[in-house]
Design a protein around this motif. Structure first.
Motif, PDB file in Angstrom:
ATOM      1  N   MET A 187       4.864 -11.120  -4.179  1.00  0.00           N
ATOM      2  CA  MET A 187       4.870  -9.783  -4.772  1.00  0.00           C
ATOM      3  C   MET A 187       5.859  -8.892  -4.034  1.00  0.00           C
ATOM      4  O   MET A 187       5.902  -8.898  -2.799  1.00  0.00           O
ATOM      5  N   ILE A 188       6.623  -8.121  -4.796  1.00  0.00           N
ATOM      6  CA  ILE A 188       7.483  -7.091  -4.235  1.00  0.00           C
ATOM      7  C   ILE A 188       6.818  -5.748  -4.509  1.00  0.00           C
ATOM      8  O   ILE A 188       6.475  -5.443  -5.652  1.00  0.00           O
ATOM      9  N   VAL A 189       6.611  -4.955  -3.471  1.00  0.00           N
ATOM     10  CA  VAL A 189       6.034  -3.624  -3.615  1.00  0.00           C
ATOM     11  C   VAL A 189       7.142  -2.618  -3.331  1.00  0.00           C
ATOM     12  O   VAL A 189       7.711  -2.608  -2.238  1.00  0.00           O
ATOM     13  N   VAL A 190       7.449  -1.794  -4.317  1.00  0.00           N
ATOM     14  CA  VAL A 190       8.498  -0.789  -4.155  1.00  0.00           C
ATOM     15  C   VAL A 190       7.846   0.545  -3.825  1.00  0.00           C
ATOM     16  O   VAL A 190       7.146   1.122  -4.647  1.00  0.00           O
ATOM     17  N   GLY A 191       8.066   1.017  -2.612  1.00  0.00           N
ATOM     18  CA  GLY A 191       7.454   2.261  -2.153  1.00  0.00           C
ATOM     19  C   GLY A 191       6.352   1.981  -1.150  1.00  0.00           C
ATOM     20  O   GLY A 191       5.541   1.066  -1.340  1.00  0.00           O
ATOM     21  N   SER A 192       6.343   2.753  -0.064  1.00  0.00           N
ATOM     22  CA  SER A 192       5.355   2.507   0.994  1.00  0.00           C
ATOM     23  C   SER A 192       4.515   3.736   1.292  1.00  0.00           C
ATOM     24  O   SER A 192       4.111   3.968   2.431  1.00  0.00           O
ATOM     25  N   GLY A 193       4.253   4.535   0.263  1.00  0.00           N
ATOM     26  CA  GLY A 193       3.267   5.591   0.416  1.00  0.00           C
ATOM     27  C   GLY A 193       1.877   4.970   0.443  1.00  0.00           C
ATOM     28  O   GLY A 193       1.724   3.749   0.579  1.00  0.00           O
ATOM     29  N   ALA A 194       0.854   5.799   0.290  1.00  0.00           N
ATOM     30  CA  ALA A 194      -0.517   5.296   0.371  1.00  0.00           C
ATOM     31  C   ALA A 194      -0.780   4.172  -0.633  1.00  0.00           C
ATOM     32  O   ALA A 194      -1.344   3.137  -0.298  1.00  0.00           O
ATOM     33  N   ILE A 195      -0.346   4.360  -1.886  1.00  0.00           N
ATOM     34  CA  ILE A 195      -0.600   3.351  -2.919  1.00  0.00           C
ATOM     35  C   ILE A 195       0.115   2.049  -2.597  1.00  0.00           C
ATOM     36  O   ILE A 195      -0.461   0.958  -2.690  1.00  0.00           O
ATOM     37  N   GLY A 196       1.371   2.137  -2.184  1.00  0.00           N
ATOM     38  CA  GLY A 196       2.141   0.937  -1.892  1.00  0.00           C
ATOM     39  C   GLY A 196       1.565   0.122  -0.762  1.00  0.00           C
ATOM     40  O   GLY A 196       1.409  -1.106  -0.877  1.00  0.00           O
ATOM     41  N   VAL A 197       1.217   0.770   0.352  1.00  0.00           N
ATOM     42  CA  VAL A 197       0.704  -0.001   1.489  1.00  0.00           C
ATOM     43  C   VAL A 197      -0.726  -0.488   1.239  1.00  0.00           C
ATOM     44  O   VAL A 197      -1.106  -1.568   1.711  1.00  0.00           O
ATOM     45  N   GLU A 198      -1.515   0.272   0.471  1.00  0.00           N
ATOM     46  CA  GLU A 198      -2.873  -0.194   0.169  1.00  0.00           C
ATOM     47  C   GLU A 198      -2.839  -1.458  -0.690  1.00  0.00           C
ATOM     48  O   GLU A 198      -3.537  -2.447  -0.390  1.00  0.00           O
ATOM     49  N   PHE A 199      -2.031  -1.453  -1.747  1.00  0.00           N
ATOM     50  CA  PHE A 199      -1.955  -2.640  -2.598  1.00  0.00           C
ATOM     51  C   PHE A 199      -1.264  -3.793  -1.885  1.00  0.00           C
ATOM     52  O   PHE A 199      -1.635  -4.966  -2.055  1.00  0.00           O
ATOM     53  N   GLY A 200      -0.230  -3.477  -1.086  1.00  0.00           N
ATOM     54  CA  GLY A 200       0.438  -4.521  -0.319  1.00  0.00           C
ATOM     55  C   GLY A 200      -0.519  -5.202   0.636  1.00  0.00           C
ATOM     56  O   GLY A 200      -0.556  -6.442   0.734  1.00  0.00           O
ATOM     57  N   TYR A 201      -1.317  -4.420   1.335  1.00  0.00           N
ATOM     58  CA  TYR A 201      -2.306  -4.974   2.261  1.00  0.00           C
ATOM     59  C   TYR A 201      -3.352  -5.805   1.525  1.00  0.00           C
ATOM     60  O   TYR A 201      -3.697  -6.919   1.937  1.00  0.00           O
ATOM     61  N   PHE A 202      -3.846  -5.271   0.411  1.00  0.00           N
ATOM     62  CA  PHE A 202      -4.894  -5.949  -0.357  1.00  0.00           C
ATOM     63  C   PHE A 202      -4.438  -7.325  -0.832  1.00  0.00           C
ATOM     64  O   PHE A 202      -5.131  -8.337  -0.638  1.00  0.00           O
ATOM     65  N   TYR A 203      -3.252  -7.377  -1.457  1.00  0.00           N
ATOM     66  CA  TYR A 203      -2.782  -8.658  -1.980  1.00  0.00           C
ATOM     67  C   TYR A 203      -2.386  -9.622  -0.876  1.00  0.00           C
ATOM     68  O   TYR A 203      -2.534 -10.841  -1.023  1.00  0.00           O
ATOM     69  N   ASN A 204      -1.926  -9.104   0.248  1.00  0.00           N
ATOM     70  CA  ASN A 204      -1.644  -9.978   1.384  1.00  0.00           C
ATOM     71  C   ASN A 204      -2.914 -10.647   1.890  1.00  0.00           C
ATOM     72  O   ASN A 204      -2.912 -11.820   2.260  1.00  0.00           O
ATOM     73  N   VAL A 217       5.125  10.162   5.027  1.00  0.00           N
ATOM     74  CA  VAL A 217       4.511  11.491   5.171  1.00  0.00           C
ATOM     75  C   VAL A 217       3.615  11.571   6.405  1.00  0.00           C
ATOM     76  O   VAL A 217       3.191  12.656   6.792  1.00  0.00           O
ATOM     77  N   GLU A 218       3.332  10.426   7.016  1.00  0.00           N
ATOM     78  CA  GLU A 218       2.472  10.406   8.197  1.00  0.00           C
ATOM     79  C   GLU A 218       3.300  10.608   9.468  1.00  0.00           C
ATOM     80  O   GLU A 218       4.528  10.591   9.453  1.00  0.00           O
ATOM     81  N   ASP A 219       2.611  10.780  10.591  1.00  0.00           N
ATOM     82  CA  ASP A 219       3.261  10.933  11.884  1.00  0.00           C
ATOM     83  C   ASP A 219       4.109   9.694  12.197  1.00  0.00           C
ATOM     84  O   ASP A 219       3.750   8.566  11.822  1.00  0.00           O
ATOM     85  N   GLU A 220       5.230   9.885  12.863  1.00  0.00           N
ATOM     86  CA  GLU A 220       6.146   8.776  13.135  1.00  0.00           C
ATOM     87  C   GLU A 220       5.484   7.682  13.961  1.00  0.00           C
ATOM     88  O   GLU A 220       5.750   6.494  13.754  1.00  0.00           O
ATOM     89  N   GLU A 221       4.642   8.055  14.913  1.00  0.00           N
ATOM     90  CA  GLU A 221       3.961   7.041  15.727  1.00  0.00           C
ATOM     91  C   GLU A 221       2.990   6.216  14.890  1.00  0.00           C
ATOM     92  O   GLU A 221       2.803   5.023  15.128  1.00  0.00           O
ATOM     93  N   ILE A 222       2.375   6.857  13.899  1.00  0.00           N
ATOM     94  CA  ILE A 222       1.485   6.135  12.986  1.00  0.00           C
ATOM     95  C   ILE A 222       2.286   5.117  12.180  1.00  0.00           C
ATOM     96  O   ILE A 222       1.860   3.980  11.992  1.00  0.00           O
ATOM     97  N   SER A 223       3.466   5.533  11.697  1.00  0.00           N
ATOM     98  CA  SER A 223       4.321   4.622  10.936  1.00  0.00           C
ATOM     99  C   SER A 223       4.682   3.391  11.756  1.00  0.00           C
ATOM    100  O   SER A 223       4.643   2.249  11.265  1.00  0.00           O
TER     101      SER A 223
END
Length: 245
Positions: free
Chosen positions: A1-18, A36-42
């Motif tokens: 799967m290719i996930v385009v975009g790494s906002g909340a939706i992108g990383v949640e679905f990416g994590y789930f399918y992984n 949009v999150e803190d750089e250290e969080i990223s």
């Protein structure tokens, strides 16, 4: 799967399918994931996702997608040149569009901008007596935000009609908490460190590693940290962010 975009939706679905065994590649146009999150969080999430086998491509742009075959082929412009990714499916997670077409806004003369209905701080449109809340107005597209907007809107209508004595305060969108449901999970509210500095604050930063937490140690999840942002002059709490494995 290719996930385009790494906002909340992108990383949640990416994590789930992984987690289900899918090979996942996340493509992000900006220099870091969950921008949009803190750089250290990223950085922490990037490190943990790569440990889980998720491939991450930042500063990269999907320029075309070919779906003529059994799967998809995506051309991606990266800092190292153009690459072609092949996958069974591509998930576009580059943003959410409000569904405001064909509902009579134009006939009523209700103003919109960039796909959102324009409202005042108490959610009245430019047409008196017509209000809008939730994902169709500017602001975070979150259920608890829409709920609060609705409460403020109705309370202000009651105050305007002299049915209530209490005039509500407008919602401060900087104080809205948000969560990203992946592993590690992310929670934040208020300013990030960079946002606080950009707003003109001199900041103090406090960090607490979860490896020092007895509860985290007992649960066996000691990675991650809590970070708080304070105004150095007055000690005002400006922001909070949390990253926990």
């Amino acid at each position: 799967m290719i996930v385009v975009g790494s906002g909340a939706i992108g990383v949640e679905f990416g994590y789930f399918y992984n987690c289900l065994g899918t090979k996942v590649t996340i493509v992000e146009f900006l220099p870091r994931i969950v921008p949009v999150e803190d750089e250290e969080i990223s950085k922490e999430l990037d490190k943990n996702f790569k440990k889980q086998g998720i491939e991450i491509m930042t500063s990269s742009e999907v320029t075309s997608v070919d779906t003529s075959g059994s799967g998809v082929k995506a051309k991606v412009k990266t800092p190292d040149g153009e690459k072609t990714l092949e996958a069974d499916i591509l998930l576009s997670a580059v943003g959410v569009s409000s569904n405001i077409e064909g509902i009579g806004l134009e006939e009523l003369g209700i103003k919109t901008d960039k796909g959102k209905i324009l409202v005042d701080k108490f959610y009245q449109t430019n047409v008196p007596g017509i209000y809008a809340i939730g994902d169709c107005v500017p602001g975070q597209a979150l259920a608890h935000v829409a709920s609060k907007e609705g409460i403020i809107c109705v309370e202000n209508i009651g105050f305007s009609e002299k049915k209530y004595n209490h005039k509500p305060e407008a919602l401060d969108y900087n104080n809205v908490p948000g969560c990203t449901y992946c592993y590690p999970e992310i929670a934040s509210v208020g300013y990030t460190e960079k946002q606080a500095k950009d707003a003109g604050y001199e900041v103090k930063v406090g960090k607490f590693p979860l490896s020092a937490s007895g509860k985290a140690s007992a649960a066996g999840h000691m990675e991650g940290f809590i970070k708080v942002i304070f105004d150095a002059k007055y000690g005002e709490w400006l922001g909070y962010t949390y990253d926990r494995v």
